[in-house]
Design a protein around this motif. Structure first.
Motif, PDB file in Angstrom:
ATOM      1  N   THR A  16       0.823  -1.212   0.000  1.00  0.00           N
ATOM      2  CA  THR A  16       0.000   0.000   0.000  1.00  0.00           C
ATOM      3  C   THR A  16       0.859   1.265   0.000  1.00  0.00           C
ATOM      4  OG1 THR A  16      -0.252  -0.078   2.417  1.00  0.00           O
ATOM      5  CG2 THR A  16      -1.976  -1.133   1.095  1.00  0.00           C
ATOM      6  N   GLY A  17       1.993   1.213   0.690  1.00  0.00           N
ATOM      7  CA  GLY A  17       2.890   2.367   0.704  1.00  0.00           C
ATOM      8  C   GLY A  17       3.479   2.649  -0.664  1.00  0.00           C
ATOM      9  N   CYS A  18       3.835   1.595  -1.381  1.00  0.00           N
ATOM     10  CA  CYS A  18       4.342   1.774  -2.757  1.00  0.00           C
ATOM     11  C   CYS A  18       3.272   2.386  -3.649  1.00  0.00           C
ATOM     12  CB  CYS A  18       4.814   0.437  -3.331  1.00  0.00           C
ATOM     13  SG  CYS A  18       6.388  -0.143  -2.682  1.00  0.00           S
ATOM     14  N   ALA A  19       2.054   1.932  -3.496  1.00  0.00           N
ATOM     15  CA  ALA A  19       0.952   2.450  -4.316  1.00  0.00           C
ATOM     16  C   ALA A  19       0.658   3.917  -3.993  1.00  0.00           C
ATOM     17  CB  ALA A  19      -0.300   1.605  -4.123  1.00  0.00           C
ATOM     18  N   SER A  75      12.541 -20.213 -15.700  1.00  0.00           N
ATOM     19  CA  SER A  75      13.044 -18.844 -15.650  1.00  0.00           C
ATOM     20  C   SER A  75      12.190 -18.065 -14.655  1.00  0.00           C
ATOM     21  CB  SER A  75      12.960 -18.196 -17.026  1.00  0.00           C
ATOM     22  OG  SER A  75      13.485 -16.886 -16.974  1.00  0.00           O
ATOM     23  N   SER A  76      12.842 -17.241 -13.859  1.00  0.00           N
ATOM     24  CA  SER A  76      12.145 -16.435 -12.861  1.00  0.00           C
ATOM     25  C   SER A  76      12.390 -14.958 -13.131  1.00  0.00           C
ATOM     26  CB  SER A  76      12.654 -16.777 -11.457  1.00  0.00           C
ATOM     27  OG  SER A  76      12.164 -15.851 -10.515  1.00  0.00           O
ATOM     28  N   PRO A  77      11.354 -14.135 -12.957  1.00  0.00           N
ATOM     29  CA  PRO A  77      11.560 -12.687 -13.057  1.00  0.00           C
ATOM     30  C   PRO A  77      12.448 -12.163 -11.924  1.00  0.00           C
ATOM     31  CG  PRO A  77       9.252 -13.241 -13.298  1.00  0.00           C
ATOM     32  CD  PRO A  77       9.952 -14.481 -12.825  1.00  0.00           C
ATOM     33  N   GLY A  78      12.653 -12.975 -10.881  1.00  0.00           N
ATOM     34  CA  GLY A  78      13.514 -12.601  -9.765  1.00  0.00           C
ATOM     35  C   GLY A  78      12.769 -12.620  -8.445  1.00  0.00           C
ATOM     36  N   VAL A  79      13.557 -12.549  -7.378  1.00  0.00           N
ATOM     37  CA  VAL A  79      13.013 -12.510  -6.020  1.00  0.00           C
ATOM     38  C   VAL A  79      13.767 -11.449  -5.234  1.00  0.00           C
ATOM     39  CG1 VAL A  79      12.736 -13.783  -3.847  1.00  0.00           C
ATOM     40  CG2 VAL A  79      12.314 -14.945  -6.010  1.00  0.00           C
ATOM     41  N   PHE A  80      13.031 -10.602  -4.537  1.00  0.00           N
ATOM     42  CA  PHE A  80      13.610  -9.631  -3.617  1.00  0.00           C
ATOM     43  C   PHE A  80      13.320 -10.092  -2.202  1.00  0.00           C
ATOM     44  CE2 PHE A  80      12.715  -5.979  -6.829  1.00  0.00           C
ATOM     45  CZ  PHE A  80      13.815  -6.339  -7.585  1.00  0.00           C
ATOM     46  N   LEU A  81      14.374 -10.320  -1.434  1.00  0.00           N
ATOM     47  CA  LEU A  81      14.246 -10.689  -0.026  1.00  0.00           C
ATOM     48  C   LEU A  81      14.356  -9.418   0.806  1.00  0.00           C
ATOM     49  CD1 LEU A  81      16.626 -13.775  -0.013  1.00  0.00           C
ATOM     50  CD2 LEU A  81      14.135 -13.825   0.156  1.00  0.00           C
ATOM     51  N   VAL A  82      13.352  -9.184   1.651  1.00  0.00           N
ATOM     52  CA  VAL A  82      13.288  -7.971   2.460  1.00  0.00           C
ATOM     53  C   VAL A  82      13.344  -8.361   3.934  1.00  0.00           C
ATOM     54  CG1 VAL A  82      11.875  -5.967   3.064  1.00  0.00           C
ATOM     55  CG2 VAL A  82      11.880  -6.826   0.706  1.00  0.00           C
ATOM     56  N   LYS A  83      14.319  -7.831   4.646  1.00  0.00           N
ATOM     57  CA  LYS A  83      14.414  -8.106   6.079  1.00  0.00           C
ATOM     58  C   LYS A  83      13.249  -7.453   6.805  1.00  0.00           C
ATOM     59  CE  LYS A  83      19.378  -8.585   6.092  1.00  0.00           C
ATOM     60  NZ  LYS A  83      20.659  -8.020   6.464  1.00  0.00           N
ATOM     61  N   GLN A  84      12.671  -8.188   7.755  1.00  0.00           N
ATOM     62  CA  GLN A  84      11.514  -7.680   8.496  1.00  0.00           C
ATOM     63  C   GLN A  84      11.847  -6.420   9.292  1.00  0.00           C
ATOM     64  OE1 GLN A  84       8.435  -9.651   9.966  1.00  0.00           O
ATOM     65  NE2 GLN A  84       8.510 -11.338   8.531  1.00  0.00           N
ATOM     66  N   ARG A  85      13.089  -6.309   9.714  1.00  0.00           N
ATOM     67  CA  ARG A  85      13.477  -5.169  10.552  1.00  0.00           C
ATOM     68  C   ARG A  85      13.805  -3.904   9.758  1.00  0.00           C
ATOM     69  NH1 ARG A  85      15.957  -7.506  15.846  1.00  0.00           N
ATOM     70  NH2 ARG A  85      15.251  -9.646  15.643  1.00  0.00           N
ATOM     71  N   THR A  86      13.833  -4.014   8.447  1.00  0.00           N
ATOM     72  CA  THR A  86      14.113  -2.839   7.633  1.00  0.00           C
ATOM     73  C   THR A  86      12.931  -1.882   7.739  1.00  0.00           C
ATOM     74  OG1 THR A  86      15.378  -4.213   6.093  1.00  0.00           O
ATOM     75  CG2 THR A  86      14.729  -2.024   5.325  1.00  0.00           C
ATOM     76  N   LEU A  88       9.911   0.346   6.999  1.00  0.00           N
ATOM     77  CA  LEU A  88       8.991   0.277   5.863  1.00  0.00           C
ATOM     78  C   LEU A  88       9.256   1.382   4.847  1.00  0.00           C
ATOM     79  CD1 LEU A  88       5.592  -0.630   7.558  1.00  0.00           C
ATOM     80  CD2 LEU A  88       7.192  -2.140   6.397  1.00  0.00           C
ATOM     81  N   ALA A  89       9.529   2.587   5.320  1.00  0.00           N
ATOM     82  CA  ALA A  89       9.778   3.701   4.398  1.00  0.00           C
ATOM     83  C   ALA A  89      10.978   3.414   3.502  1.00  0.00           C
ATOM     84  CB  ALA A  89       9.988   4.996   5.181  1.00  0.00           C
ATOM     85  N   SER A  90      12.008   2.780   4.036  1.00  0.00           N
ATOM     86  CA  SER A  90      13.192   2.437   3.244  1.00  0.00           C
ATOM     87  C   SER A  90      12.864   1.398   2.186  1.00  0.00           C
ATOM     88  CB  SER A  90      14.314   1.909   4.144  1.00  0.00           C
ATOM     89  OG  SER A  90      14.747   2.905   5.024  1.00  0.00           O
ATOM     90  N   VAL A  91      12.096   0.395   2.564  1.00  0.00           N
ATOM     91  CA  VAL A  91      11.707  -0.658   1.615  1.00  0.00           C
ATOM     92  C   VAL A  91      10.875  -0.051   0.492  1.00  0.00           C
ATOM     93  CG1 VAL A  91      10.414  -2.801   1.307  1.00  0.00           C
ATOM     94  CG2 VAL A  91      11.780  -2.457   3.381  1.00  0.00           C
ATOM     95  N   LEU A  97      12.179   3.003  -6.431  1.00  0.00           N
ATOM     96  CA  LEU A  97      13.365   3.318  -7.225  1.00  0.00           C
ATOM     97  C   LEU A  97      13.658   2.206  -8.237  1.00  0.00           C
ATOM     98  CD1 LEU A  97      15.800   5.103  -7.847  1.00  0.00           C
ATOM     99  CD2 LEU A  97      17.011   3.916  -6.003  1.00  0.00           C
ATOM    100  N   ILE A  98      13.573   0.955  -7.792  1.00  0.00           N
ATOM    101  CA  ILE A  98      13.774  -0.182  -8.698  1.00  0.00           C
ATOM    102  C   ILE A  98      12.752  -0.139  -9.822  1.00  0.00           C
ATOM    103  CG2 ILE A  98      13.495  -2.697  -8.859  1.00  0.00           C
ATOM    104  CD1 ILE A  98      14.850  -2.791  -6.023  1.00  0.00           C
TER     105      ILE A  98
END
Length: 113
Positions: A16-19, A75-86, A88-91, A97-98
């Motif tokens: 929701t934050g990205c949107a 073939s995979s479009p890719g996977v982004f692993l996000v640490k839970q402690r990061t 939310l605003a940074s993620v 940006l990506i």
């Protein structure tokens, strides 16, 4: 254009934050994609069939399943692993940006933190 899919483990506020930050971003939630309760290999298959990079907090099992998925010739479009402690605003900032500055080919068959 980079397209994203949230795994069921991903904090919904990231989607929701990205949107909110970038209304044009193509980021499907796990609920919207109806992948809650699916196995990792099935989720990877759905992400691949839809051309979406999977975004997940699942450091425990997803890397193994991703490696097996690619080793099996998929073939995979890719996977982004996000640490839970990061924070939310940074993620959110990084994902936007990506989405803005990269192409889908930049992430094909890659798993990144």
């Amino acid at each position: 254009m980079v397209r994203l899919l949230a795994d069921a483990s991903l904090h919904y506020a990231i989607v929701t934050g990205c949107a909110r930050r970038e209304p044009a971003i193509d980021f499907r939630s796990a609920q919207n994609a109806k992948i809650d309760g699916m196995s990792d290999p099935d989720v990877l298959g759905i992400a691949a069939s839809q051309g979406r990079i999977l975004v997940t907090h699942d450091f425990r099992t997803m890397p193994k399943h991703f490696a097996e998925f690619v080793a099996a010739g998929h073939s995979s479009p890719g996977v982004f692993l996000v640490k839970q402690r990061t924070p939310l605003a940074s993620v959110i900032e990084e994902l936007v940006l990506i989405w803005t500055a990269s192409t889908p080919e930049d992430w094909t068959n890659r798993i990144v933190e």
